[in-house]
Motif scaffolding. Structure first.
Motif, PDB file in Angstrom:
ATOM      1  N   GLY A   1      -0.734   1.653   4.689  1.00  0.00           N
ATOM      2  CA  GLY A   1       0.561   2.555   4.084  1.00  0.00           C
ATOM      3  C   GLY A   1       1.352   3.085   5.299  1.00  0.00           C
ATOM      4  O   GLY A   1       1.000   2.758   6.396  1.00  0.00           O
TER       5      GLY A   1
ATOM      6  N   TRP B   1      -9.538   5.071   4.798  1.00  0.00           N
ATOM      7  CA  TRP B   1      -8.614   6.306   5.197  1.00  0.00           C
ATOM      8  C   TRP B   1      -8.940   6.502   6.856  1.00  0.00           C
ATOM      9  O   TRP B   1     -10.019   6.545   7.237  1.00  0.00           O
ATOM     10  CB  TRP B   1      -8.978   7.453   4.511  1.00  0.00           C
TER      11      TRP B   1
ATOM     12  N   CYS C   1      -3.728   5.105   4.926  1.00  0.00           N
ATOM     13  CA  CYS C   1      -4.424   4.397   4.118  1.00  0.00           C
ATOM     14  C   CYS C   1      -4.349   3.045   4.335  1.00  0.00           C
ATOM     15  O   CYS C   1      -3.087   2.382   4.784  1.00  0.00           O
ATOM     16  CB  CYS C   1      -4.030   4.737   2.503  1.00  0.00           C
TER      17      CYS C   1
ATOM     18  N   GLN D   1      -2.802   0.459  -4.005  1.00  0.00           N
ATOM     19  CA  GLN D   1      -2.536  -0.910  -3.466  1.00  0.00           C
ATOM     20  C   GLN D   1      -2.506  -1.782  -4.762  1.00  0.00           C
ATOM     21  O   GLN D   1      -3.276  -1.827  -5.776  1.00  0.00           O
ATOM     22  CB  GLN D   1      -3.532  -1.241  -2.506  1.00  0.00           C
TER      23      GLN D   1
ATOM     24  N   SER E   1      -8.539   7.860  -2.943  1.00  0.00           N
ATOM     25  CA  SER E   1      -7.998   9.240  -2.670  1.00  0.00           C
ATOM     26  C   SER E   1      -8.996   9.747  -1.524  1.00  0.00           C
ATOM     27  O   SER E   1     -10.058   9.498  -1.487  1.00  0.00           O
ATOM     28  CB  SER E   1      -8.214  10.204  -3.797  1.00  0.00           C
TER      29      SER E   1
ATOM     30  N   VAL F   1       0.900  -1.025   0.081  1.00  0.00           N
ATOM     31  CA  VAL F   1       0.024   0.006   0.010  1.00  0.00           C
ATOM     32  C   VAL F   1       0.826   1.158  -0.060  1.00  0.00           C
ATOM     33  O   VAL F   1       1.673   1.340   1.036  1.00  0.00           O
ATOM     34  CB  VAL F   1      -1.051   0.023   1.164  1.00  0.00           C
ATOM     35  N   THR F   2       0.714   1.975  -1.016  1.00  0.00           N
ATOM     36  CA  THR F   2       1.741   3.093  -1.009  1.00  0.00           C
ATOM     37  C   THR F   2       0.864   4.608  -1.112  1.00  0.00           C
ATOM     38  O   THR F   2      -0.189   4.657  -1.682  1.00  0.00           O
ATOM     39  CB  THR F   2       2.328   3.146  -2.694  1.00  0.00           C
ATOM     40  N   GLN F   3       1.301   5.586  -0.232  1.00  0.00           N
ATOM     41  CA  GLN F   3       0.831   6.746   0.130  1.00  0.00           C
ATOM     42  C   GLN F   3       1.737   7.741  -0.379  1.00  0.00           C
ATOM     43  O   GLN F   3       2.719   7.669  -0.369  1.00  0.00           O
ATOM     44  CB  GLN F   3       0.492   6.958   1.538  1.00  0.00           C
TER      45      GLN F   3
ATOM     46  N   SER G   1      -3.194  10.411  -1.815  1.00  0.00           N
ATOM     47  CA  SER G   1      -3.500   9.341  -2.740  1.00  0.00           C
ATOM     48  C   SER G   1      -2.948   8.215  -2.146  1.00  0.00           C
ATOM     49  O   SER G   1      -2.226   8.188  -1.198  1.00  0.00           O
ATOM     50  CB  SER G   1      -2.725   9.720  -3.868  1.00  0.00           C
ATOM     51  N   CYS G   2      -3.666   6.971  -2.590  1.00  0.00           N
ATOM     52  CA  CYS G   2      -3.313   5.882  -1.816  1.00  0.00           C
ATOM     53  C   CYS G   2      -3.494   4.758  -3.078  1.00  0.00           C
ATOM     54  O   CYS G   2      -4.763   4.767  -3.955  1.00  0.00           O
ATOM     55  CB  CYS G   2      -4.243   5.370  -0.879  1.00  0.00           C
TER      56      CYS G   2
ATOM     57  N   THR H   1       0.643   9.742   5.679  1.00  0.00           N
ATOM     58  CA  THR H   1       0.928  11.117   5.141  1.00  0.00           C
ATOM     59  C   THR H   1       0.807  12.121   6.217  1.00  0.00           C
ATOM     60  O   THR H   1      -0.153  12.046   6.987  1.00  0.00           O
ATOM     61  CB  THR H   1       0.017  11.493   3.900  1.00  0.00           C
TER      62      THR H   1
ATOM     63  N   ASN I   1      -6.918   2.282  -6.659  1.00  0.00           N
ATOM     64  CA  ASN I   1      -6.678   3.584  -5.966  1.00  0.00           C
ATOM     65  C   ASN I   1      -7.829   4.378  -5.493  1.00  0.00           C
ATOM     66  O   ASN I   1      -9.010   4.009  -5.459  1.00  0.00           O
ATOM     67  CB  ASN I   1      -6.447   4.735  -7.236  1.00  0.00           C
TER      68      ASN I   1
END
Lengths: 111, 111
Positions: free
Chosen positions: A103, A34, A91, A25, A75, A4-6, A22-23, A106, A73
């Motif tokens: 993630g 979120w 996320c 996966q 958001s 999972v990348t934020q 943004s997120c 942020t 995705n």
């Protein structure tokens, strides 16, 4: 390993400005979430989604919108950012509680 | 809504000592998970234990569902165990679950 990348990792915004977190996966999970984390409150659920095109309100949705345009995705949108939205946002994705992946977070500062 | 209370809020141990973390929740939960959050980092699921006793490595969780409580026992603590331990509960299964988190227990293990 599930991912999972934020983005961004850190963000400074001005009061009244628009912020999009943004997120992404790569797990092909249906469910995405979120959360925000604040000292003294722990993690609180803002919005979640159980598939592309769906969004659901969590426990503290006021001041936030969410968008799930695709399976990958999800958001989080702050249309008019306020200082009270300064927080760390996480996320997560998962199919069930044994496969919930978070993630890296942020860190948002609203001046 | 569901509420999750964790105790103690913080705990300091010397390396090698055991830790006992508590989680109490306000309503029946069909899902219960323990997470670990490294200092300034993201969350990682440790184990899922909605009822009974579960072991993984040096971790043992015992959940008594009808008493709405769960514990996490960490044996022979190590400095790398330092961080925040979060308990989270969920009330529904399937694909639409969401978790409610406690505020966490901050564990510090000193050499």
């Amino acid at each position: 390993e599930a991912a999972v990348t934020q983005s961004p990792r850190n963000k400074v915004a001005v009061t009244g400005g628009k912020v999009t977190l943004s997120c992404n996966q790569t797990n092909n999970h249906n469910n995405m979430y979120w959360y925000r984390q604040d000292t003294g409150h722990g993690l609180r659920l803002i919005h979640y989604s159980y598939g592309a095109g769906s969004t659901e309100k969590g426990d503290i949705p006021d001041g936030y919108k969410a968008s799930r345009p695709s399976q990958e995705n999800f958001s989080l949108i702050l249309e008019l950012a306020t200082p009270s939205q300064t927080s760390v946002y996480f996320c997560a994705s998962g199919e069930d509680p044994t496969t919930l992946y978070f993630g890296s977070g942020t860190r948002l500062t609203v001046l | 809504g569901q509420q999750v209370q964790q105790s103690p809020s913080s705990l300091v141990l010397q390396e090698g000592e055991n830790a006992e973390l508590q989680c109490n929740f306000s309503s029946t939960a069909t899902q219960l998970q323990w997470f670990y959050q490294s200092p300034g980092g993201s969350l990682v699921s440790l184990l899922s234990n909605p009822s009974g006793t579960k072991h993984t490595g040096r971790l043992t969780s015992t959940t008594v569902t009808k008493e709405r409580r769960s514990s996490l026992h960490i044996s022979s603590s190590q400095t790398t165990d330092s961080g925040t331990y979060l308990c989270a509960i969920g009330g529904s299964g399937g694909s639409n679950y969401k978790l409610t988190f406690g505020k966490g227990t901050l564990l510090t293990v000193t050499p």
